[in-house]
Write a protein that holds these residues in place. Structure first.
Motif, PDB file in Angstrom:
ATOM      1  N   SER A 192      25.007 -45.648  20.744  1.00 35.12           N
ATOM      2  CA  SER A 192      23.881 -44.835  20.257  1.00 35.12           C
ATOM      3  C   SER A 192      23.890 -44.698  18.739  1.00 35.12           C
ATOM      4  O   SER A 192      23.241 -43.838  18.176  1.00 35.12           O
ATOM      5  N   MET A 193      24.641 -45.590  18.066  1.00 36.21           N
ATOM      6  CA  MET A 193      24.793 -45.486  16.608  1.00 36.21           C
ATOM      7  C   MET A 193      23.455 -45.473  15.871  1.00 36.21           C
ATOM      8  O   MET A 193      23.263 -44.688  14.945  1.00 36.21           O
ATOM      9  N   LYS A 228      18.127 -46.242  26.733  1.00 35.13           N
ATOM     10  CA  LYS A 228      18.304 -47.679  26.914  1.00 35.13           C
ATOM     11  C   LYS A 228      19.709 -48.029  27.393  1.00 35.13           C
ATOM     12  O   LYS A 228      19.967 -49.182  27.735  1.00 35.13           O
ATOM     13  N   ILE A 229      20.627 -47.046  27.358  1.00 37.76           N
ATOM     14  CA  ILE A 229      21.994 -47.342  27.809  1.00 37.76           C
ATOM     15  C   ILE A 229      22.031 -47.347  29.334  1.00 37.76           C
ATOM     16  O   ILE A 229      21.662 -46.364  29.976  1.00 37.76           O
ATOM     17  N   ASP A 230      22.480 -48.442  29.883  1.00 32.36           N
ATOM     18  CA  ASP A 230      22.549 -48.579  31.340  1.00 32.36           C
ATOM     19  C   ASP A 230      23.701 -47.738  31.890  1.00 32.36           C
ATOM     20  O   ASP A 230      24.820 -47.825  31.392  1.00 32.36           O
ATOM     21  N   SER A 231      23.414 -46.934  32.910  1.00 25.75           N
ATOM     22  CA  SER A 231      24.467 -46.088  33.488  1.00 25.75           C
ATOM     23  C   SER A 231      25.634 -46.917  33.997  1.00 25.75           C
ATOM     24  O   SER A 231      26.780 -46.463  33.988  1.00 25.75           O
ATOM     25  N   PRO A 248      15.498 -39.039  18.395  1.00 24.16           N
ATOM     26  CA  PRO A 248      16.016 -40.397  18.208  1.00 24.16           C
ATOM     27  C   PRO A 248      17.239 -40.688  19.077  1.00 24.16           C
ATOM     28  O   PRO A 248      17.395 -41.812  19.579  1.00 24.16           O
ATOM     29  N   LEU A 249      18.103 -39.673  19.273  1.00 25.51           N
ATOM     30  CA  LEU A 249      19.278 -39.882  20.128  1.00 25.51           C
ATOM     31  C   LEU A 249      18.841 -40.206  21.556  1.00 25.51           C
ATOM     32  O   LEU A 249      19.324 -41.155  22.177  1.00 25.51           O
ATOM     33  N   TYR A 250      17.893 -39.404  22.043  1.00 26.44           N
ATOM     34  CA  TYR A 250      17.395 -39.608  23.404  1.00 26.44           C
ATOM     35  C   TYR A 250      16.780 -41.006  23.547  1.00 26.44           C
ATOM     36  O   TYR A 250      17.064 -41.716  24.507  1.00 26.44           O
ATOM     37  N   MET A 286      22.166 -35.855  28.506  1.00 26.00           N
ATOM     38  CA  MET A 286      21.718 -35.304  29.794  1.00 26.00           C
ATOM     39  C   MET A 286      20.263 -35.662  30.049  1.00 26.00           C
ATOM     40  O   MET A 286      19.889 -36.043  31.159  1.00 26.00           O
ATOM     41  N   LEU A 287      19.423 -35.536  29.007  1.00 21.61           N
ATOM     42  CA  LEU A 287      18.005 -35.881  29.165  1.00 21.61           C
ATOM     43  C   LEU A 287      17.857 -37.325  29.608  1.00 21.61           C
ATOM     44  O   LEU A 287      17.077 -37.645  30.505  1.00 21.61           O
ATOM     45  N   SER A 288      18.659 -38.209  28.975  1.00 20.59           N
ATOM     46  CA  SER A 288      18.484 -39.636  29.242  1.00 20.59           C
ATOM     47  C   SER A 288      18.935 -40.012  30.652  1.00 20.59           C
ATOM     48  O   SER A 288      18.606 -41.081  31.145  1.00 20.59           O
TER      49      SER A 288
END
Lengths: 287, 269
Positions: free
Chosen positions: B189-190, B161-164, B154-156, B77-79
Motif C-alpha cells: 500500500s506504499m 486492490k490487494i488480494d486477500s 487513498p489508502l482504501y 477494514m473498509l477494503s
C-alpha cells in the motif's frame, strides 16, 4: 470475507464517532434556545429565522452561487478546449504545460491566494501610475472584487477539468472518429457528433467538481476578494464573534443539502446500475 | 484523432498570466525591498521566525503521523468489507469533507472550550477541567479532524486492490501479524501511503485558520505569519513573499520525497 472481530467494530465506531459527533453537536445546538454552546435549554427554530433574515449571509450566498456558476462554466469550457489542444501538442511542450497546470493543484492554497493577490496588487499600482501620468492627477485603482474572485476561481478550477477530461480524451477510440470522417463528416462535424458526446460525462462531472470547489473555497477567496464576501468568508467573520448560533443553523442546513444531493445522486446511480444489469440479463435471455 | 493545437492557446495565455506570472511576482517580491531594489534582507530576517517554522513542521508531522496511524487499520477494514457496504462506508468517510472546513473547525471550538461540552462531560465524573483549546494539541486535533479523510481514501483505494489470498498465503507460510503488516500490507500500500502523507502534510503545514481558531494567539504557524504580512497588521508584502517562498520549498521537498511526480503526471495526462 471474514466477519469483523469485536475490536474491529469498536475501532470503526470510534473513528466514525470522531468524524460525526462534532457535526452532530453542532446541529443539535442549532435548535437551542439560549446562546449557550453547552447547556441545552429549550427547543427553538429562532436561529433559522435569524439566519434567513441575515442580509450578510444571504448576500454572500448569492455571491458564492454566482461566482461558482460563472467560474465553473468558464473553467469547464476553457479546460475542455485546453485538454484537446494540449493533447495535440508535442510531448515535451505537453509535459511543460501539464507541469505548470499542476502547480495550483499541489501548491498550498495560501500560496495560490497570496500570489494572485500580489498579481492584482501589481496590476493596480501599474494601471494607477499609467492613468495618473496620462490624466495628470492621482488615480488609485482598486480592482479587488467580483472580477478578481472570478479570475482566481477559474484559475484553480481549470486544472481539475484538464486532468479529468484529458485522460478520457486519450481513451477514446480513434477509429470511431476516423470512421466519421470516412463517412463524410468534416473534422468539425466529427468532433461535435462523435468526440464531444463521448466526453460529455467527464465534462459534466468536472463542471460539478468545479462548482463544489468554488462554493467551498475560503483561503484563495480570502486573499483575492477585497471587500466582497463569499459564503465561506461570511462564515469566517461570524466565527470571529465567538457566539453566534446562526452558524450552527447554517451548518445544519448545509449538511442536509449535501446529504440529500449525495443520496439523490447515489439513488440515480444505483437505479442506472439496476437498469443496466436488467438490460444485460435481457440480452443474455435473448441469446 | 481530432487534433487542433490552436485550441490550447486561450488556456496557455491564461496559464501564463494567472499561474506562472504570479509565482514570478512572489519570487520578485521576496528578493526586493519596498523601493524595488534587490535585497536578501527578507530571506535573512526569516531567522527571527525559526520557532514558528519549526513548530509548523513539527505539528504538521505529528498530525500526518496520527492520521496515518488512525487511517491505516480503518482503510484496511473498509477494503475487506462486502462491496455494497464498502461504497456506503466510503461515502460516510467523504461526507464530512463536503462541509466547509470553517464549520468543521468551529464545531471543535465549542467542544474544547474551558466550559465546553468535553470538560462538562468530564466534570460529571469529577475530572478536569482541562485547558484544551488554545493549545498546540488542539491545533493538531483540528488538523487530524479536517484531513483524516484525505488519508483514509487513498489508502482504501490502494488496499482494495490487494488480494486477500496474498495475505492468507503469507499467513499460511508462517508469517505472524507483524510480518504480514510490515512485509506484505505496508509495501503493497506504499503508493496510497505516500499520497495520503502529501495530502495531509501540505494543507496541515500551510493552514492559518485551524491555528487561529483552535490555537489562540500563542500557536502561530507559517500560514498565520504569511497572512499577517498580506492582510493583517504587519503588512509587509516582501517579507510575506519570502515566507511563501520558503513554504513552497518545504512543500516541494516533501513532494519529492513522497512522489515521483513526473511519472505520475504523465500517467494523468
Amino acid at each position: 470475507m471474514r466477519k469483523m472481530r469485536w475490536y474491529q467494530r469498536v475501532y470503526m465506531v470510534a473513528i466514525f464517532g470522531f468524524l460525526y459527533i462534532p457535526i452532530a453537536v453542532l446541529i443539535a445546538f442549532s435548535f437551542n434556545e439560549s446562546k449557550s454552546r453547552t447547556v441545552f435549554t429549550n427547543f427553538t427554530f429562532n436561529w433559522y429565522k435569524n439566519l434567513f433574515s441575515n442580509e450578510m449571509i444571504l448576500k454572500s450566498l448569492a455571491v458564492s452561487l454566482v461566482i461558482a456558476f460563472i467560474s465553473a462554466t468558464v473553467a469547464t469550457v476553457l479546460g475542455t478546449t485546453a485538454a484537446i489542444g494540449i493533447n495535440s501538442l508535442k510531448k515535451r511542450t505537453r509535459t511543460v504545460v501539464m507541469g505548470i497546470s499542476y502547480v495550483p493543484v499541489i501548491d498550498p492554497e495560501i500560496i495560490t491566494g497570496v500570489s494572485m493577490m500580489l498579481l492584482f496588487v501589481v496590476f493596480n499600482t501599474q494601471i494607477s501610475s499609467v492613468l495618473s501620468s496620462i490624466l495628470g492627477f492621482e488615480v488609485s485603482m482598486n480592482s479587488f472584487g467580483i472580477t478578481t474572485l472570478l479570475i482566481a476561481h477559474i484559475t484553480f478550477n481549470v486544472p481539475y477539468v484538464i486532468f479529468s477530461v484529458g485522460p478520457k480524451l486519450r481513451q477514446l477510440d480513434r477509429h470511431v472518429y476516423e470512421a466519421a470522417l470516412d463517412l463524410g463528416c468534416n473534422p468539425r462535424q466529427a468532433f461535435f457528433k462523435v468526440v464531444l458526446p463521448e466526453l460529455t460525462p467527464a465534462i459534466f462531472s468536472s463542471f460539478l467538481i468545479c462548482l463544489t470547489y468554488s462554493i467551498d473555497d475560503f483561503i484563495i477567496s480570502y486573499f483575492t476578494s477585497g471587500t466582497v464576501q463569499t459564503l465561506p468568508i461570511a462564515i469566517y467573520s461570524m466565527t470571529k464573534k465567538k457566539v453566534s448560533p446562526e452558524i450552527n443553523a447554517l451548518s445544519a442546513i448545509m449538511f442536509a443539502v449535501i446529504l440529500s444531493i449525495i443520496l439523490v445522486s447515489n439513488g440515480i446511480d444505483s437505479r442506472r446500475e439496476k437498469r443496466l444489469s436488467r438490460a444485460a440479463r435481457a440480452e443474455e435471455g435473448k441469446l | 484523432m481530432f487534433k487542433k493545437r490552436s485550441l490550447a492557446a486561450p488556456y496557455l495565455v491564461w496559464m501564463v498570466a494567472f499561474i506562472a506570472v504570479p509565482l514570478v511576482i512572489v519570487v520578485y517580491f521576496a528578493f526586493t525591498d519596498k523601493t524595488g531594489a534587490f535585497t536578501l534582507e527578507n530571506i535573512m530576517s526569516l531567522g527571527m521566525y525559526t520557532t514558528v517554522f519549526v513548530r509548523s513542521i513539527l505539528l504538521a508531522i505529528v498530525a500526518t503521523v496520527v492520521c496515518l496511524v488512525l487511517a491505516f487499520p480503518l482503510s484496511y477494514m473498509l477494503s475487506r468489507m462486502h462491496t455494497s457496504t464498502q461504497s456506503m462506508m466510503t461515502m460516510l468517510v467523504m461526507l464530512p469533507m463536503w462541509m466547509n472546513f470553517l464549520l468543521r473547525t468551529y464545531a471543535w471550538m465549542s467542544l474544547l472550550e474551558n466550559n465546553g461540552l468535553i470538560n462538562r462531560f468530564l466534570g460529571v465524573f469529577g475530572i478536569g477541567p482541562f485547558q484544551m483549546i488554545n493549545t498546540s494539541g488542539a491545533v493538531v486535533l483540528g488538523m487530524v479532524y479536517n484531513y483524516l479523510p484525505y488519508m483514509i481514501l487513498p489508502l482504501y483505494t490502494i488496499m482494495v486492490k490487494i488480494d486477500s489470498s496474498v495475505i492468507e498465503a503469507a499467513q499460511d507460510l508462517g508469517a505472524n501479524m507483524f510480518s504480514v503488516l510490515f512485509r506484505v500490507l505496508i509495501p503493497l500500500s506504499m503508493d496510497g501511503i505516500t499520497t495520503g502523507i502529501t495530502m495531509v502534510f501540505v494543507p496541515s503545514i500551510s493552514t492559518f485558520i485551524i491555528s487561529r481558531m483552535l490555537g489562540g494567539g500563542s500557536n502561530l504557524l507559517i500560514g498565520d505569519l504569511i497572512e499577517l504580512q498580506f492582510l493583517g497588521n504587519s503588512y509587509n508584502y516582501n517579507l510575506g513573499s519570502a515566507m511563501s517562498l520558503v513554504l513552497m520549498v518545504i512543500v516541494l521537498m516533501c513532494m519529492s520525497f513522497t512522489t515521483a511526480d513526473t511519472e505520475e503526471m504523465e500517467a494523468m495526462v
